[in-house]
Scaffold this active site. Structure first.
Site, mmCIF file in Angstrom:
data_model
loop_
_atom_site.group_PDB
_atom_site.id
_atom_site.type_symbol
_atom_site.label_atom_id
_atom_site.label_comp_id
_atom_site.label_asym_id
_atom_site.label_seq_id
_atom_site.Cartn_x
_atom_site.Cartn_y
_atom_site.Cartn_z
ATOM 1 N N ARG A 126 -29.230 -18.410 -23.626
ATOM 2 C CA ARG A 126 -28.609 -17.325 -22.837
ATOM 3 C C ARG A 126 -27.788 -17.827 -21.651
ATOM 4 N NH1 ARG A 126 -33.830 -14.823 -23.304
ATOM 5 N NH2 ARG A 126 -33.869 -13.511 -25.167
ATOM 6 N N LYS A 148 -12.635 -18.341 -19.003
ATOM 7 C CA LYS A 148 -12.493 -17.699 -20.320
ATOM 8 C C LYS A 148 -12.908 -18.705 -21.385
ATOM 9 C CE LYS A 148 -8.907 -14.123 -20.002
ATOM 10 N NZ LYS A 148 -7.545 -13.703 -20.439
ATOM 11 N N GLU A 190 2.673 -23.703 -20.290
ATOM 12 C CA GLU A 190 1.778 -22.899 -19.430
ATOM 13 C C GLU A 190 2.112 -23.145 -17.947
ATOM 14 O OE1 GLU A 190 -0.238 -20.607 -20.725
ATOM 15 O OE2 GLU A 190 -1.399 -21.377 -22.425
ATOM 16 N N LYS A 232 -3.421 -20.215 -10.593
ATOM 17 C CA LYS A 232 -4.416 -19.590 -11.481
ATOM 18 C C LYS A 232 -5.687 -19.221 -10.712
ATOM 19 C CE LYS A 232 -6.754 -19.481 -15.801
ATOM 20 N NZ LYS A 232 -6.923 -19.886 -17.195
ATOM 21 N N GLU A 242 -10.399 -9.813 -15.719
ATOM 22 C CA GLU A 242 -9.153 -9.207 -16.194
ATOM 23 C C GLU A 242 -9.186 -7.684 -16.156
ATOM 24 O OE1 GLU A 242 -7.083 -11.565 -19.300
ATOM 25 O OE2 GLU A 242 -6.657 -9.630 -20.207
ATOM 26 N N ARG A 246 -5.319 -10.273 -13.431
ATOM 27 C CA ARG A 246 -5.467 -11.461 -14.275
ATOM 28 C C ARG A 246 -4.630 -11.366 -15.550
ATOM 29 N NH1 ARG A 246 -10.639 -15.324 -15.722
ATOM 30 N NH2 ARG A 246 -9.406 -16.727 -17.019
ATOM 31 N N ASN A 250 -1.386 -13.703 -18.926
ATOM 32 C CA ASN A 250 -1.116 -13.511 -20.346
ATOM 33 C C ASN A 250 0.387 -13.404 -20.634
ATOM 34 O OD1 ASN A 250 -2.704 -11.937 -22.995
ATOM 35 N ND2 ASN A 250 -3.773 -13.411 -21.717
ATOM 36 N N HIS A 253 1.828 -14.287 -24.046
ATOM 37 C CA HIS A 253 0.715 -14.434 -24.982
ATOM 38 C C HIS A 253 0.619 -13.316 -26.011
ATOM 39 C CE1 HIS A 253 -0.401 -17.592 -22.264
ATOM 40 N NE2 HIS A 253 -1.423 -17.938 -23.010
ATOM 41 N N HIS A 257 0.317 -15.086 -29.241
ATOM 42 C CA HIS A 257 -0.912 -14.987 -30.033
ATOM 43 C C HIS A 257 -0.646 -14.341 -31.395
ATOM 44 C CE1 HIS A 257 -4.175 -15.350 -26.614
ATOM 45 N NE2 HIS A 257 -3.638 -16.503 -26.932
ATOM 46 N N HIS A 272 -0.512 -24.103 -29.153
ATOM 47 C CA HIS A 272 -0.638 -22.858 -28.379
ATOM 48 C C HIS A 272 0.502 -22.717 -27.360
ATOM 49 C CE1 HIS A 272 -2.365 -19.561 -26.099
ATOM 50 N NE2 HIS A 272 -2.320 -20.304 -25.005
HETATM 51 N N1 LIG Z 1 -9.651 -20.509 -21.697
HETATM 52 C C1 LIG Z 1 -8.422 -20.365 -21.260
HETATM 53 O O1 LIG Z 1 -8.170 -19.820 -20.176
HETATM 54 C C2 LIG Z 1 -7.301 -20.930 -22.072
HETATM 55 C C3 LIG Z 1 -6.040 -21.126 -21.474
HETATM 56 C C4 LIG Z 1 -5.017 -21.677 -22.241
HETATM 57 C C5 LIG Z 1 -5.254 -22.062 -23.554
HETATM 58 N N2 LIG Z 1 -6.492 -21.881 -24.088
HETATM 59 C C6 LIG Z 1 -6.789 -22.342 -25.443
HETATM 60 O O2 LIG Z 1 -6.646 -23.762 -25.463
HETATM 61 C C7 LIG Z 1 -6.357 -24.176 -26.786
HETATM 62 C C8 LIG Z 1 -5.257 -25.195 -26.774
HETATM 63 O O3 LIG Z 1 -5.666 -26.297 -26.003
HETATM 64 P P1 LIG Z 1 -4.875 -27.679 -26.065
HETATM 65 O O4 LIG Z 1 -3.432 -27.417 -26.064
HETATM 66 O O5 LIG Z 1 -5.450 -28.543 -25.034
HETATM 67 O O6 LIG Z 1 -5.177 -28.181 -27.536
HETATM 68 P P2 LIG Z 1 -6.314 -29.128 -28.137
HETATM 69 O O7 LIG Z 1 -7.564 -29.017 -27.417
HETATM 70 O O8 LIG Z 1 -6.298 -28.850 -29.603
HETATM 71 O O9 LIG Z 1 -5.712 -30.573 -27.885
HETATM 72 C C9 LIG Z 1 -4.498 -30.918 -28.503
HETATM 73 C C10 LIG Z 1 -4.591 -32.245 -29.261
HETATM 74 O O10 LIG Z 1 -4.540 -33.304 -28.319
HETATM 75 C C11 LIG Z 1 -5.611 -34.224 -28.537
HETATM 76 N N3 LIG Z 1 -5.938 -34.777 -27.229
HETATM 77 C C12 LIG Z 1 -6.559 -34.144 -26.214
HETATM 78 N N4 LIG Z 1 -6.555 -34.916 -25.116
HETATM 79 C C13 LIG Z 1 -5.949 -36.065 -25.455
HETATM 80 C C14 LIG Z 1 -5.614 -37.245 -24.742
HETATM 81 N N5 LIG Z 1 -5.844 -37.374 -23.431
HETATM 82 N N6 LIG Z 1 -5.000 -38.244 -25.420
HETATM 83 C C15 LIG Z 1 -4.683 -38.099 -26.732
HETATM 84 N N7 LIG Z 1 -4.952 -37.004 -27.450
HETATM 85 C C16 LIG Z 1 -5.562 -35.995 -26.807
HETATM 86 C C17 LIG Z 1 -6.708 -33.394 -29.189
HETATM 87 O O11 LIG Z 1 -7.568 -34.195 -29.945
HETATM 88 C C18 LIG Z 1 -5.875 -32.439 -30.056
HETATM 89 O O12 LIG Z 1 -5.564 -33.045 -31.280
HETATM 90 C C19 LIG Z 1 -6.003 -22.930 -27.565
HETATM 91 O O13 LIG Z 1 -7.066 -22.600 -28.407
HETATM 92 C C20 LIG Z 1 -5.822 -21.887 -26.502
HETATM 93 O O14 LIG Z 1 -6.136 -20.596 -26.973
HETATM 94 C C21 LIG Z 1 -7.503 -21.327 -23.370
HETATM 95 O O1 LIG Z 2 -6.882 -17.314 -18.049
HETATM 96 C C1 LIG Z 2 -6.293 -16.320 -18.475
HETATM 97 O O2 LIG Z 2 -6.606 -15.180 -18.131
HETATM 98 C C2 LIG Z 2 -5.191 -16.462 -19.454
HETATM 99 O O3 LIG Z 2 -4.721 -15.475 -20.000
HETATM 100 C C3 LIG Z 2 -4.678 -17.838 -19.730
HETATM 101 C C4 LIG Z 2 -4.031 -18.011 -21.096
HETATM 102 O O4 LIG Z 2 -3.111 -19.084 -20.980
HETATM 103 C C5 LIG Z 2 -5.006 -18.391 -22.194
HETATM 104 O O5 LIG Z 2 -4.324 -18.725 -23.366
HETATM 105 C C6 LIG Z 2 -6.127 -17.418 -22.478
HETATM 106 O O6 LIG Z 2 -7.075 -17.986 -23.335
HETATM 107 C C7 LIG Z 2 -5.634 -16.152 -23.147
HETATM 108 O O7 LIG Z 2 -6.624 -15.207 -23.006
HETATM 109 P P1 LIG Z 2 -6.800 -13.961 -23.955
HETATM 110 O O8 LIG Z 2 -7.717 -13.079 -23.175
HETATM 111 O O9 LIG Z 2 -5.445 -13.363 -24.196
HETATM 112 O O10 LIG Z 2 -7.394 -14.457 -25.214
HETATM 113 ZN ZN LIG Z 3 -2.452 -19.729 -22.951
#
Ligand SMILES: NC(=O)c1ccc[n+]([C@@H]2O[C@H](COP(=O)([O-])OP(=O)(O)OC[C@H]3O[C@@H](n4cnc5c(N)ncnc54)[C@H](O)[C@@H]3O)[C@@H](O)[C@H]2O)c1
Ligand SMILES: O=C(O)C(=O)C[C@@H](O)[C@H](O)[C@H](O)COP(=O)(O)O
Ligand SMILES: [Zn+2]
Length: 372
Positions: A126, A148, A190, A232, A242, A246, A250, A253, A257, A272
């Site tokens: 949990r 998130k 981003e 951010k 959100e 917040r 997006n 997105h 998305h 992404h």
């Molecule tokens: N939680 C949030 O607020 C938020 C915000 C933006 C994006 N996201 C999510 O994040 C994801 C995308 O993340 P990403 O772009 O980091 O992709 P990712 O995590 O898939 O990484 C991209 C690639 O780079 C490689 N990699 C990572 N670090 C490395 C390094 N230092 N050297 C060499 N290779 C490396 C990984 O193995 C992978 O193949 C999506 O799923 C998106 O929805 C979430």
């Molecule tokens: O942190 C946030 O809030 C964002 O929207 C950041 C985005 O870059 C990110 O891709 C996030 O995961 C998108 O959120 P979602 O709620 O649309 O899935």
């Molecule tokens: Zn994003």
């Protein structure tokens, strides 16, 4: 601790426990000392297979040197790991490792690892604490901050998840040196988004003197990471879940998305950030169509995104029908009662949330943009 200067951006003001985002160089080597006080002498590092091979040994050695016993669990690299199947495997491996409620896990990787490990931490017994050690530009400027966490389902992006804030974020600029160029560009999207939302001067710098960040200039990257994190955290501190502002994060997105979901997550054809870049151009073009934004501003956005090697046209991403994209957009988490919601803009640095988007007009717009 390292003698290299770091920037500490505090995150707080919300209903969650405050934490720090530490940005600087050489942070991986001293990460153990920063993480140790949060643990009871042991941790599990969750990573992906690529990152674990490149940066896992340095983090592991640093934890060991700080007296923190550790093991690494590596999931396959790529968006496909943000799935129920991978989450289930990961939860089982955490249980097998014998973690208890007071233990802390560490996410070492990009946004995929951070989102998956964060959700696992939110669910494990949990909820246990976690630390983010982001290794992509995208993760440093965006996904490691704000709490998130999520997995995808075939029906769409991030549809199953939780808000679960990390205890600490360590963004080491040096680890970006091993990042493939496409991933640097993806993270840059981003960064540009943050300027487009609320900081026109930052956007100008990113498209001018700071543009070298998109191809790996460490000084430009560090400044871009720090300013992005400031923007951010300022928004997240006001609106963790959100309820309002917040949603600005997006920008790009709703379109992005939809495109990602249409292309499928298993063998993601578009990173992404690439989808977000395209989505930002579409959001500005749509804003101009509504008479809200000067077309010259749209050209400036388009040019900056194209100059960073990011896609700006729907056709560059693939073939789509407007109906399919709109169906995806209606399933977006911002949509209320099936009403389409978009983040659009009056100008660069002046984005806002529009809750009454006309579906027929949006369809005509997408068809003008190349959708069938
Ligand atoms: N939680 C949030 O607020 C938020 C915000 C933006 C994006 N996201 C999510 O994040 C994801 C995308 O993340 P990403 O772009 O980091 O992709 P990712 O995590 O898939 O990484 C991209 C690639 O780079 C490689 N990699 C990572 N670090 C490395 C390094 N230092 N050297 C060499 N290779 C490396 C990984 O193995 C992978 O193949 C999506 O799923 C998106 O929805 C979430
Ligand atoms: O942190 C946030 O809030 C964002 O929207 C950041 C985005 O870059 C990110 O891709 C996030 O995961 C998108 O959120 P979602 O709620 O649309 O899935
Ligand atoms: Zn994003």
């Amino acid at each position: 601790m390292t003698d290299l200067p770091v920037t500490v951006v505090p995150v707080g003001g919300g209903a969650f426990a405050p934490y720090d985002v530490v940005v600087g160089r050489g942070l991986l080597a001293t990460a153990g000392q920063r993480i140790a006080p949060l643990t009871r002498g042991r941790t599990v590092v969750i990573s992906d297979e690529t990152v674990a091979a490149i940066h896992g040994p340095a983090l592991s050695a640093s934890l060991t040197a700080a007296g923190v016993a550790n093991q690494i669990i590596a999931v396959p690299a790529g968006e496909g790991s943000k799935s129920f199947a991978e989450l289930e495997r990961l939860m089982d491996r955490l249980l097998e490792a014998g973690l208890d409620r007071k233990d802390v896990v560490v996410a070492l990787g990009g946004g995929v690892v951070g989102d998956l490990a964060g959700l696992a931490a939110a669910l494990y017994m949990r909820g246990i604490d976690f630390v983010q050690v982001p290794t992509t530009l995208l993760a440093q400027v965006d996904s490691s901050v704000g709490g998130k966490t999520a997995i995808d389902t075939p029906r769409g992006k991030n549809l199953v998840g939780a808000f679960h804030q990390p205890r600490l974020v360590l963004a080491d600029i040096d680890v970006l040196a091993t990042l493939p160029p496409v991933q640097l560009r993806s993270g840059w999207a981003e960064v540009l988004k943050h300027g487009l939302i609320c900081d026109a001067a930052f956007f100008d710098w990113l498209s001018g003197d700071g543009a070298g960040g998109a191809t790996g200039d460490p000084a430009a990257l560090e400044r871009a990471v720090v300013r992005s994190v400031e923007i951010k955290t300022g928004i997240v501190g006001e609106d963790e879940k959100e309820a309002g502002r917040r949603a600005l994060l997006n920008l790009g997105h709703t379109f992005g998305h939809a495109v990602e979901a249409e292309l499928g997550f298993e063998e993601a054809a578009l990173a992404h950030g690439e989808a977000v870049a395209l989505g930002c151009v579409l959001a500005f073009q749509y804003s101009a169509r509504l008479g809200l934004c000067d077309p010259e501003e749209v050209e400036t956005v388009d040019a900056a995104i194209a100059a960073a090697g990011l896609p700006t046209r729907l056709k560059q991403a693939g073939d789509f029908t407007a109906d399919a994209l709109i169906a995806r957009m209606a399933g977006d988490k911002k949509a209320e009662g099936g009403r389409l919601t978009l983040v659009i803009a009056r100008a660069i640095g002046d984005a806002f949330v529009e809750k009454t988007v006309d579906a027929a007009d949006l369809k005509a717009f997408l068809q003008e943009q190349g959708a069938a």
